[in-house]
Design a protein around this motif. Structure first.
Motif, PDB file in Angstrom:
ATOM      1  N   LYS A 177       0.551   6.821  -6.679  1.00  0.00           N
ATOM      2  CA  LYS A 177      -0.593   7.719  -6.866  1.00  0.00           C
ATOM      3  C   LYS A 177      -0.165   9.175  -6.741  1.00  0.00           C
ATOM      4  CE  LYS A 177      -5.354   8.397  -5.277  1.00  0.00           C
ATOM      5  NZ  LYS A 177      -6.390   7.959  -4.300  1.00  0.00           N
ATOM      6  N   VAL A 178       0.686   9.458  -5.767  1.00  0.00           N
ATOM      7  CA  VAL A 178       1.200  10.825  -5.602  1.00  0.00           C
ATOM      8  C   VAL A 178       2.025  11.229  -6.820  1.00  0.00           C
ATOM      9  CG1 VAL A 178       2.759  12.289  -4.250  1.00  0.00           C
ATOM     10  CG2 VAL A 178       1.177  10.737  -3.085  1.00  0.00           C
TER      11      VAL A 178
ATOM     12  N   THR B 193      -4.212  13.613  -3.066  1.00  0.00           N
ATOM     13  CA  THR B 193      -4.562  12.186  -3.092  1.00  0.00           C
ATOM     14  C   THR B 193      -5.259  11.764  -1.807  1.00  0.00           C
ATOM     15  OG1 THR B 193      -2.424  11.478  -2.170  1.00  0.00           O
ATOM     16  CG2 THR B 193      -2.583  11.674  -4.576  1.00  0.00           C
ATOM     17  N   ILE B 194      -4.921  12.389  -0.695  1.00  0.00           N
ATOM     18  CA  ILE B 194      -5.580  12.059   0.568  1.00  0.00           C
ATOM     19  C   ILE B 194      -7.033  12.508   0.560  1.00  0.00           C
ATOM     20  CG2 ILE B 194      -5.607  12.582   3.042  1.00  0.00           C
ATOM     21  CD1 ILE B 194      -2.548  12.722   2.899  1.00  0.00           C
TER      22      ILE B 194
ATOM     23  N   GLY C  40       0.410  15.048  -2.746  1.00  0.00           N
ATOM     24  CA  GLY C  40       0.072  14.088  -1.708  1.00  0.00           C
ATOM     25  C   GLY C  40      -1.189  14.461  -0.964  1.00  0.00           C
TER      26      GLY C  40
ATOM     27  N   GLU D 233      -0.241  11.973  -9.739  1.00  0.00           N
ATOM     28  CA  GLU D 233      -0.940  13.228  -9.485  1.00  0.00           C
ATOM     29  C   GLU D 233      -0.015  14.406  -9.765  1.00  0.00           C
ATOM     30  OE1 GLU D 233      -3.625  16.144  -8.472  1.00  0.00           O
ATOM     31  OE2 GLU D 233      -4.008  14.009  -8.797  1.00  0.00           O
TER      32      GLU D 233
ATOM     33  N   HIS E  32       0.812  -1.212   0.000  1.00  0.00           N
ATOM     34  CA  HIS E  32       0.000   0.000   0.000  1.00  0.00           C
ATOM     35  C   HIS E  32       0.852   1.271   0.000  1.00  0.00           C
ATOM     36  CE1 HIS E  32      -3.710  -2.192   0.326  1.00  0.00           C
ATOM     37  NE2 HIS E  32      -3.228  -2.900   1.337  1.00  0.00           N
ATOM     38  N   VAL E  33       2.042   1.198   0.552  1.00  0.00           N
ATOM     39  CA  VAL E  33       2.931   2.370   0.503  1.00  0.00           C
ATOM     40  C   VAL E  33       3.374   2.622  -0.935  1.00  0.00           C
ATOM     41  CG1 VAL E  33       5.088   3.381   1.322  1.00  0.00           C
ATOM     42  CG2 VAL E  33       3.706   1.977   2.863  1.00  0.00           C
TER      43      VAL E  33
ATOM     44  N   TRP F 221       0.466   4.152  -2.815  1.00  0.00           N
ATOM     45  CA  TRP F 221       0.251   5.554  -2.469  1.00  0.00           C
ATOM     46  C   TRP F 221       1.326   6.442  -3.094  1.00  0.00           C
ATOM     47  CZ3 TRP F 221       3.018   9.174   0.547  1.00  0.00           C
ATOM     48  CH2 TRP F 221       2.328  10.371   0.747  1.00  0.00           C
TER      49      TRP F 221
END
Length: 378
Positions: A314-315, A375-376, A372, A318, A307-308, A311
């Motif tokens: 994804k960052v 994305t959160i 970041g 983005e 998952h890290v 993420w």
């Protein structure tokens, strides 16, 4: 519902399905009845798998070539790196031939080509429905079918590659060109070169953009060979083309006896497009589950994505999509500021906390912090 006919049915005979079939074709699993179904009617070279040699595996003898040096280029800057951890490549036909030979030598495993599965009935006792309405059942069904269609606005890696042979020495076969970035009005565009010898290489044009993007790949390759590499006379001996989704979408099942494999399980790393090592490792993991238990008591958990990594990817996407023209500089910064062995481990998906931090420190902090936060919130 039909009575149980097989212990394991693998639906899809690509990398995910065949790598599991090879594991289960070993003598330790001769007590199982295993069926592999593949919709194509024959195998041929249709892709090239590349990866970093961070672990040993059974397919190493199939490697066409290994390189310990690579480079990235952008705007006249060129960064070269060297590592003891090699960059490797395997041609699809070599893998397919090896897998078929392993299956043919195992009486308990059957491969059927030219078979299209209409539906997997995901129930406590799963079964398959074929186009003609016939059905077969199995204690376990491994779903290695291609990814389902994703939204057009999702990011994809689009590519066209040619293996070319030249009459004179044109390539440095000690150095992989990982990314030669090009000016792009939208998305990210680069060329990629795997030099097999001074006179042969796979040259590929690659875009990271949305599904609707449709560049003239052939013109791009022709121009690059002529203007960038100075090659005017060559023989094109092989072509591969594809589109990889860079949006992770794990195939969902309701039955614990239907298990997704390969990209459908999430083994592809979105930021790199690498899937080979994770896919064969997952095949080994699943096979070990069958080796320890009777078929009635086997428990298989789905592939667990990091998952890290997801993420961070994804960052990165983005940040890239919000400032696409600067994206090549992000890659250049990583290659310039991160020690090669650490970068290899990061790209392979198994870095330590310190290695993750080292990578993060080489990226524009304000821009990536804002990415970041976005994305959160989403």
């Amino acid at each position: 519902m039909p009575s149980k006919e097989w212990d394991v049915v693998i639906v899809g005979g690509g990398l995910g399905g065949l790598s599991l079939a090879v594991e289960l074709a070993q003598p330790a699993f001769s007590h199982l009845r295993i069926l592999v179904l593949e919709r194509r009617d024959h195998y041929a070279r249709d892709r090239t798998w590349s990866y970093w040699a961070t672990q040993t595996h059974r397919y190493m003898p199939l490697e066409r070539k290994r390189w310990n040096q690579w480079c990235v280029q952008h705007g006249g800057r060129r960064i070269e790196q060297k590592s003891d951890q090699a960059y490797c490549t395997i041609d699809g036909d070599k893998f397919y031939a090896y897998a078929q030979a392993q299956i043919a030598s195992a009486p308990h495993v059957e491969l059927r080509l030219g078979v299209s599965v209409k539906e997997i009935v995901d129930a406590s006792h799963p079964y398959l429905v074929f186009e003609d309405g016939t059905q077969i059942s199995s204690a376990w069904i491994m779903d290695a079918r291609p990814d389902s269609v994703l939204a057009a606005e999702s990011l994809f890696q689009h590519f066209l590659g040619w293996e070319v042979h030249t009459e004179t020495d044109c390539f440095n076969d000690d150095m992989v060109e990982l990314m030669d970035f090009q000016v792009a009005s939208s998305g990210l565009h680069f060329f990629y070169i795997l030099p097999y010898s001074p006179r042969s290489a796979l040259v590929e044009t690659t875009w990271i953009s949305n599904a609707a993007h449709a560049p003239d790949y052939q013109a791009e390759l022709e121009t690059y060979l002529r203007q960038r590499l100075g090659i005017t006379h060559y023989q094109k001996v092989y072509q591969e083309q594809g589109r990889l989704s860079l949006q992770t979408q794990v195939r969902q099942t309701s039955s614990r006896r239907v298990i997704p494999l390969g990209r459908g399980a999430g083994t592809l790393r979105p930021s790199t497009g690498f899937a080979f090592m994770e896919t064969i490792a997952d095949a080994q993991r699943i096979a070990r589950c069958f080796s320890r238990n009777a078929i009635e008591t086997v428990v298989i958990t789905p592939y667990q994505q990091n998952h890290v990594n997801l993420w961070m990817d994804k960052v990165f996407f983005e940040a890239m999509t919000s400032s696409g023209s600067n994206a090549p500089d992000y890659f250049m910064g990583l290659c310039e500021g991160v020690e090669p062995d650490s970068l290899v481990v990061f790209l392979s998906g198994h870095p330590s906390f310190v290695q993750r931090l080292t990578v993060a420190m080489q990226l524009p902090k304000l821009h990536f912090s804002r990415a970041g936060m976005r994305t959160i919130r989403t």
